[in-house]
Scaffold this motif. Sequence first.
Motif, short mmCIF file in Angstrom:
data_model
loop_
_atom_site.label_atom_id
_atom_site.label_comp_id
_atom_site.label_asym_id
_atom_site.label_seq_id
_atom_site.Cartn_x
_atom_site.Cartn_y
_atom_site.Cartn_z
N ASN A 1 44.21 38.06 33.34
CA ASN A 1 42.98 38.24 34.10
C ASN A 1 42.28 36.90 34.22
O ASN A 1 41.52 36.50 33.35
CB ASN A 1 42.07 39.27 33.41
N GLU A 2 42.55 36.17 35.30
CA GLU A 2 41.94 34.86 35.51
C GLU A 2 41.09 34.86 36.75
O GLU A 2 41.40 35.38 37.74
CB GLU A 2 43.01 33.77 35.67
N LYS B 1 50.20 40.87 45.49
CA LYS B 1 49.75 40.05 46.61
C LYS B 1 50.64 38.84 46.87
O LYS B 1 50.34 38.03 47.73
CB LYS B 1 48.31 39.58 46.38
N ASP C 1 43.12 49.06 44.89
CA ASP C 1 44.07 47.95 45.01
C ASP C 1 44.62 47.50 43.66
O ASP C 1 44.90 46.33 43.45
CB ASP C 1 43.44 46.74 45.71
N ASN D 1 32.95 48.69 46.60
CA ASN D 1 33.63 49.01 45.34
C ASN D 1 33.05 50.26 44.70
O ASN D 1 33.77 51.08 44.16
CB ASN D 1 33.57 47.83 44.38
N LYS E 1 45.42 41.31 43.14
CA LYS E 1 44.08 41.17 43.72
C LYS E 1 43.14 40.56 42.70
O LYS E 1 42.31 39.73 43.03
CB LYS E 1 43.56 42.51 44.19
N GLN E 2 43.28 40.95 41.45
CA GLN E 2 42.50 40.37 40.36
C GLN E 2 43.46 39.94 39.27
O GLN E 2 43.98 40.77 38.53
CB GLN E 2 41.50 41.37 39.81
N GLY E 3 43.73 38.67 39.17
CA GLY E 3 44.59 38.15 38.12
C GLY E 3 46.04 38.02 38.53
O GLY E 3 46.37 37.93 39.71
N GLN E 4 46.90 38.01 37.53
CA GLN E 4 48.34 37.85 37.73
C GLN E 4 49.09 38.78 36.79
O GLN E 4 48.56 39.24 35.78
CB GLN E 4 48.76 36.40 37.43
N LYS F 1 30.34 43.97 49.40
CA LYS F 1 31.56 44.15 48.60
C LYS F 1 31.29 45.02 47.37
O LYS F 1 32.08 45.88 47.03
CB LYS F 1 32.11 42.79 48.20
N LYS F 2 30.14 44.79 46.71
CA LYS F 2 29.77 45.61 45.55
C LYS F 2 29.61 47.06 45.96
O LYS F 2 30.04 47.98 45.28
CB LYS F 2 28.46 45.11 44.94
N TYR G 1 49.51 41.22 31.63
CA TYR G 1 48.50 41.11 32.67
C TYR G 1 47.59 39.94 32.32
O TYR G 1 47.04 39.87 31.21
CB TYR G 1 47.69 42.41 32.75
#
Length: 94
Positions: A93-94, A44, A26, A7, A59-62, A3-4, A91
């Motif tokens: 980031n959680e 998402k 994404d 990216n 994808k990362q956070g809300q 995955k790294k 935004y």
Amino acid sequence: MAKKWANKVKKWMTNKMELPADVMMDFPRVTVVGQFHVYIENHKGLLVFKDNELRLLLKQGQLLIKGSAFVIKTILPEEILLEGKIDEVIYINE
């Protein structure tokens, strides 16, 4: 590990080929028109919808949108058009 590496390849392609980061990585694309429309691409899923709050999973956070008199004008699997009085776009980031 894979995955790294993926990216890193995506970032390299984005930089070298001048491709839009939102497409390659994404990332969500948020377009605010005045204080009355917000168009979000590449989310998402819908987590919360109230007449004064919209929360989307990314994808990362809300993404949290606050305001009043909200109406969802269009909702598709990865796109949403929100209409109403927009006060805040946050935004998380959680």
